[in-house]
Design a protein around this motif. Structure first.
Motif, PDB file in Angstrom:
ATOM      1  N   SER A 140       4.523  28.297   2.422  1.00 21.03           N
ATOM      2  CA  SER A 140       5.217  28.420   1.134  1.00 21.03           C
ATOM      3  C   SER A 140       5.363  27.094   0.411  1.00 21.03           C
ATOM      4  N   HIS A 141       5.407  26.010   1.166  1.00 13.20           N
ATOM      5  CA  HIS A 141       5.566  24.681   0.588  1.00 13.20           C
ATOM      6  C   HIS A 141       4.692  23.668   1.332  1.00 13.20           C
ATOM      7  N   MET A 142       4.324  22.646   0.616  1.00 14.05           N
ATOM      8  CA  MET A 142       3.753  21.455   1.241  1.00 14.05           C
ATOM      9  C   MET A 142       4.829  20.378   1.260  1.00 14.05           C
ATOM     10  N   GLY A 143       5.058  19.778   2.409  1.00 22.44           N
ATOM     11  CA  GLY A 143       5.989  18.665   2.498  1.00 22.44           C
ATOM     12  C   GLY A 143       5.263  17.370   2.177  1.00 22.44           C
ATOM     13  N   LEU A 144       5.933  16.495   1.453  1.00 20.50           N
ATOM     14  CA  LEU A 144       5.298  15.255   1.019  1.00 20.50           C
ATOM     15  C   LEU A 144       6.257  14.086   1.224  1.00 20.50           C
ATOM     16  N   ILE A 145       5.861  13.156   2.067  1.00 22.04           N
ATOM     17  CA  ILE A 145       6.613  11.913   2.258  1.00 22.04           C
ATOM     18  C   ILE A 145       5.757  10.773   1.737  1.00 22.04           C
ATOM     19  N   ASP A 146       6.267  10.075   0.740  1.00 24.18           N
ATOM     20  CA  ASP A 146       5.583   8.911   0.185  1.00 24.18           C
ATOM     21  C   ASP A 146       6.213   7.647   0.744  1.00 24.18           C
ATOM     22  N   LEU A 147       5.388   6.777   1.282  1.00 23.78           N
ATOM     23  CA  LEU A 147       5.854   5.507   1.818  1.00 23.78           C
ATOM     24  C   LEU A 147       5.208   4.358   1.057  1.00 23.78           C
ATOM     25  N   MET A 148       6.016   3.424   0.610  1.00 23.79           N
ATOM     26  CA  MET A 148       5.500   2.148   0.108  1.00 23.79           C
ATOM     27  C   MET A 148       5.580   1.162   1.256  1.00 23.79           C
ATOM     28  N   LEU A 149       4.438   0.690   1.712  1.00 19.93           N
ATOM     29  CA  LEU A 149       4.362  -0.200   2.865  1.00 19.93           C
ATOM     30  C   LEU A 149       4.033  -1.617   2.427  1.00 19.93           C
ATOM     31  N   THR A 150       4.651  -2.557   3.087  1.00 17.69           N
ATOM     32  CA  THR A 150       4.411  -3.975   2.825  1.00 17.69           C
ATOM     33  C   THR A 150       3.778  -4.619   4.045  1.00 17.69           C
ATOM     34  N   HIS A 151       2.711  -5.363   3.815  1.00 13.34           N
ATOM     35  CA  HIS A 151       1.977  -6.025   4.901  1.00 13.34           C
ATOM     36  C   HIS A 151       2.300  -7.515   4.891  1.00 13.34           C
ATOM     37  N   ASP A 152       2.822  -7.993   6.011  1.00 18.74           N
ATOM     38  CA  ASP A 152       3.205  -9.406   6.089  1.00 18.74           C
ATOM     39  C   ASP A 152       3.008  -9.895   7.511  1.00 18.74           C
ATOM     40  N   SER A 153       2.269 -10.978   7.642  1.00 23.08           N
ATOM     41  CA  SER A 153       2.027 -11.604   8.954  1.00 23.08           C
ATOM     42  C   SER A 153       1.454 -10.605   9.958  1.00 23.08           C
ATOM     43  N   ALA A 174       0.832  -1.202   0.000  1.00 19.42           N
ATOM     44  CA  ALA A 174       0.000   0.000   0.000  1.00 19.42           C
ATOM     45  C   ALA A 174       0.864   1.248   0.000  1.00 19.42           C
ATOM     46  N   HIS A 175       0.351   2.262  -0.644  1.00 17.59           N
ATOM     47  CA  HIS A 175       1.029   3.557  -0.742  1.00 17.59           C
ATOM     48  C   HIS A 175       0.396   4.511   0.259  1.00 17.59           C
ATOM     49  N   LEU A 176       1.209   5.052   1.168  1.00 15.29           N
ATOM     50  CA  LEU A 176       0.745   6.022   2.157  1.00 15.29           C
ATOM     51  C   LEU A 176       1.458   7.341   1.939  1.00 15.29           C
ATOM     52  N   ARG A 177       0.678   8.430   1.904  1.00 18.82           N
ATOM     53  CA  ARG A 177       1.238   9.764   1.722  1.00 18.82           C
ATOM     54  C   ARG A 177       1.086  10.558   3.010  1.00 18.82           C
ATOM     55  N   ILE A 178       2.186  11.187   3.440  1.00 16.24           N
ATOM     56  CA  ILE A 178       2.183  12.076   4.607  1.00 16.24           C
ATOM     57  C   ILE A 178       2.319  13.499   4.073  1.00 16.24           C
ATOM     58  N   LEU A 179       1.278  14.303   4.239  1.00 16.11           N
ATOM     59  CA  LEU A 179       1.247  15.669   3.746  1.00 16.11           C
ATOM     60  C   LEU A 179       1.468  16.603   4.932  1.00 16.11           C
ATOM     61  N   ALA A 180       2.396  17.542   4.813  1.00 17.32           N
ATOM     62  CA  ALA A 180       2.810  18.298   5.992  1.00 17.32           C
ATOM     63  C   ALA A 180       2.934  19.790   5.720  1.00 17.32           C
ATOM     64  N   THR A 181       2.573  20.571   6.742  1.00 20.35           N
ATOM     65  CA  THR A 181       2.855  22.000   6.785  1.00 20.35           C
ATOM     66  C   THR A 181       3.679  22.281   8.036  1.00 20.35           C
ATOM     67  N   THR A 182       4.347  23.411   8.045  1.00 26.36           N
ATOM     68  CA  THR A 182       5.079  23.826   9.240  1.00 26.36           C
ATOM     69  C   THR A 182       5.232  25.345   9.234  1.00 26.36           C
ATOM     70  N   ASP A 183       5.338  25.928  10.424  1.00 27.44           N
ATOM     71  CA  ASP A 183       5.614  27.359  10.581  1.00 27.44           C
ATOM     72  C   ASP A 183       4.646  28.227   9.779  1.00 27.44           C
ATOM     73  N   LEU A 184       3.367  27.933   9.902  1.00 29.73           N
ATOM     74  CA  LEU A 184       2.344  28.737   9.221  1.00 29.73           C
ATOM     75  C   LEU A 184       2.277  30.155   9.796  1.00 29.73           C
ATOM     76  N   HIS A 185       2.481  30.295  11.082  1.00 22.78           N
ATOM     77  CA  HIS A 185       2.480  31.603  11.749  1.00 22.78           C
ATOM     78  C   HIS A 185       1.230  32.417  11.429  1.00 22.78           C
ATOM     79  N   CYS A 186       0.092  31.750  11.458  1.00 24.63           N
ATOM     80  CA  CYS A 186      -1.223  32.368  11.281  1.00 24.63           C
ATOM     81  C   CYS A 186      -1.458  32.900   9.871  1.00 24.63           C
ATOM     82  N   HIS A 187      -0.647  32.493   8.920  1.00 25.35           N
ATOM     83  CA  HIS A 187      -0.870  32.910   7.534  1.00 25.35           C
ATOM     84  C   HIS A 187      -1.852  31.927   6.883  1.00 25.35           C
ATOM     85  N   VAL A 188      -3.106  32.258   6.966  1.00 24.59           N
ATOM     86  CA  VAL A 188      -4.144  31.438   6.339  1.00 24.59           C
ATOM     87  C   VAL A 188      -4.478  32.012   4.964  1.00 24.59           C
TER      88      VAL A 188
END
Length: 654
Positions: A309-322, A33-47
């Motif tokens: 200013s940026h979105m951080g993106l970590i893509d993980l390929m996960l393997t399920h076993d036992s 399965a493919h899991l995506r971690i989408l991240a923000t940081t240091d927004l400092h109230c900039h909506v």
């Protein structure tokens, strides 16, 4: 801890349109399965994508823009979570309007939380700036978050071990979710998340936190809590680390500990921040840092800039076993919300996310009314384009206000007869903020937005009592922003980019020169590196050499007085005044008192001659409009072509 189960993962819904799948999702088979971690940081109230200081839209900032990237990425793969890495609620006039003008009461929804709720964050962590308005305010803000806000190293009281601490916030959360594997089957997974904040919060916000909380070292807290998360059945663990990346050796209590946190067994991926930089990229180098693979000590990691200013993106390929999940492959990337073109213009790469705009529309309108309120007039322009190379009006007005205020508070005290100096630094001086990140107030009305532009942070005014020797060393520490130059050599880079402008203190009330041919006495972190170095020369008070044994009062802020930046002469032992007012409020009061201000820089500091050497520095292109003004003040400066990333370059002859 009680495991959290709030909602299922967002699944791909193409509604007749084709979505380009990530390679992990495209090649996933049964049990993968493919899991995506989408991240923000240091927004400092900039909506909203809006610069309240300049009072105009800005395409380089705003969660509402980052949110549209997040929504698009969620459509590229069926399994994702969205996290925030701290410093979310303080940092612009909207934040101050809520904290100081409108206020918060039980049940109120803070605009940044409204924006994050609209986007559907899964978890977040505390950043150091979350404590700037005090714990009661922070409690009210976080009470309306639809997601857990975590922190494993801040405690009301410390126990014998980290697991026995009475923590201020939940240290971790475990999300019970389902992943859709390559065959379409849904398999359960338990995702652990844990949060951390720099231990230096006790120093930076002593007035709010002293006697109320204690802190643990980041790595030591992780070593205690991560095994427990695993014991409770977490299949993977993601660290939300509001801490930067320091390639140096580990030291207990270090501020920027992300690289060493990555070495803790049991952590699978990290989101970092605090530095306002980017990873992967070109900002960090050193052993264990791999910008090509996007890893810290082999673990996938991201640092997604600041202000959305940026979105951080970590893509993980996960393997399920036992019955267990393992990380088989990973990828770390950043997705920007804008691009700077060759002509220095900005090309937006993301549109507004309507729910975030709508959720903050009323507060946005209220903030605009707040920042546009006039408090006085200025007879001279207030700008910071040359603040790092010459005495500057944007710094001068801060010092004038601080000196005026402290003189009143010290009347009738044991300190009343001592000379009052003022330390102030340029906050908006380009750097990572870009070529538009400067103060620029024209002659005429001064509004609250202009004062907030002059003084970005909600610091409170404090004063210290120091000796002449400490005064000189304070200035030596500040002069570390400059590179050492060779006498007579041409076009040498002047500014050390690793040195933050907010640590470049100019002290008003004395005159001095900076000899750039000498080495720096302190490094960019304030560590003594050359006890024999002597950059500060001709240090005079009232035209006379400063006696090392003489005593002075220096008006400053709580960050500096409390030891922030590691400046000689600061700390609890020298602090003699802790005022109830913010430095920004002091500036407003001063302008109201004066009616019209005339903050012409008095050229109290300059560079010492260096055999005709020339140095170069980059600043905003609009600096050209003020070139004649700084030349009249004695700075031998001229244009030197284009700098990088939209900046203009200038040359100074010494």
């Amino acid at each position: 801890m009680i495991a959290l189960s709030r909602r299922q993962f967002l699944l791909t819904s193409t509604a007749g349109s084709l979505v380009a799948l990530h390679p992990f999702a495209a090649r996933a088979q049964a049990g993968q399965a493919h899991l995506r971690i989408l991240a923000t940081t240091d927004l400092h109230c900039h909506v909203q994508p809006y610069d309240y200081y300049a009072d105009k839209p800005n395409d380089t900032m705003g969660l509402a823009r980052t949110a549209s990237l997040i929504a698009a990425v969620r459509a590229e793969a069926g399994n994702s979570i969205t996290v925030d890495n701290g410093d979310y609620m303080q940092g612009n006039p909207m934040a101050d309007f809520i904290a100081y003008s409108r206020g918060m009461k039980e049940g109120d929804l803070h605009p940044v939380i409204a924006g994050m709720n609209a986007l559907g964050f899964d978890a977040g962590t505390l950043g150091n700036h979350e404590f700037n308005y005090g714990l009661p305010f922070l409690d009210l803000v976080n009470a309306r978050a639809d997601f857990p806000v975590l922190c494993a190293n801040v405690a009301k009281t410390l126990g014998a071990t980290p697991r026995e601490d009475d923590l201020y916030a939940p240290p971790y959360a475990i999300l019970d979710r389902e992943l859709t594997d390559g065959s379409g089957a849904k398999l359960p997974i338990r995702i652990g998340l844990i949060g951390f904040v720099p231990p230096q919060i006790l120093q930076w916000d002593r007035s709010h936190l002293d006697g109320k909380v204690q802190v643990r070292d980041i790595v030591q807290a992780a070593q205690a809590w991560v095994p427990q998360i695993r014991e409770e059945g977490a299949d993977i663990v993601i660290a939300l680390c509001h801490s930067g990346i320091d390639a140096g050796p580990y030291a207990e209590g270090m501020e920027n500990a992300a690289l060493h946190l990555a070495g803790v067994e049991g952590i699978d991926a990290l989101v970092t921040g605090h530095h306002h930089r980017q990873f992967p990229g070109t900002d960090f180098e050193g052993e264990g840092i791999d910008n090509t693979a996007g890893t810290l000590r082999g673990k996938p990691a991201v640092m997604p800039g600041f202000w959305g200013s940026h979105m951080g993106l970590i893509d993980l390929m996960l393997t399920h076993d036992s019955g267990t999940w393992t990380v088989a492959a990973h990828e770390s990337t950043l997705r920007p919300i804008y691009e700077r073109l060759e002509d220095r213009s900005i090309k937006p790469l993301a549109e507004d996310f309507a729910p975030a705009i709508e959720a903050t529309a009323q507060t946005h309108a209220d903030t605009l009314a707040y920042v546009r309120a006039e408090v006085g007039q200025t007879s001279a322009p207030l700008h910071s384009y040359f603040a790092l190379v010459a005495d500057d009006p944007s710094v001068q007005i801060v010092s004038l206000a601080q000196t005026w205020y402290v003189a009143q508070l010290l009347q009738g005290t044991e300190h009343a007869d001592l000379p009052i100096l003022s330390a102030a630094a340029p906050f908006k001086a380009g750097g990572r903020g870009g070529p538009e990140y400067y103060t620029d107030v024209a002659v005429g009305p001064v509004a609250i937005k202009n004062v907030a532009d002059l003084y970005l942070y909600p610091n409170t005014l404090q004063a210290v009592r120091i000796t002449g020797a400490q005064l000189k060393d304070w200035l030596e520490r500040s002069a570390g922003i400059f590179n050492q130059i060779t006498p007579g050599a041409a076009d040498q880079p002047l500014i050390n980019p690793a040195f933050p402008s907010y640590n470049f203190d100019v002290i008003d009330g004395v005159t001095y020169q900076i000899d750039l041919t000498q080495p720096s006495k302190y490094d960019s972190d304030g560590v003594l590196v050359d006890d024999t170095a002597n950059r500060i020369t001709n240090l005079l008070h009232n035209g006379q050499p400063v006696d090392p044994a003489a005593e002075f009062i220096v008006a400053t802020n709580n960050y500096r007085a409390g030891g922030g930046g590691s400046f000689p002469g600061t700390g609890a032992s020298t602090t003699i005044l802790q005022a109830p007012d913010t430095n920004r409020d002091v500036i407003v009061r001063y302008i109201v008192d004066q009616g019209t201000i005339s903050p012409a820089a008095d050229a109290n500091w300059s560079f010492a001659p260096a055999g005709g050497a020339t140095v170069t520095f980059d600043t905003g292109p609009k600096a050209t409009a003020y070139l004649a003004e700084v030349q009249e003040r004695g700075l031998n400066v001229e244009p030197a072509g284009d700098g990088t990333d939209g900046f203009a370059r200038f040359r100074i002859t010494l």
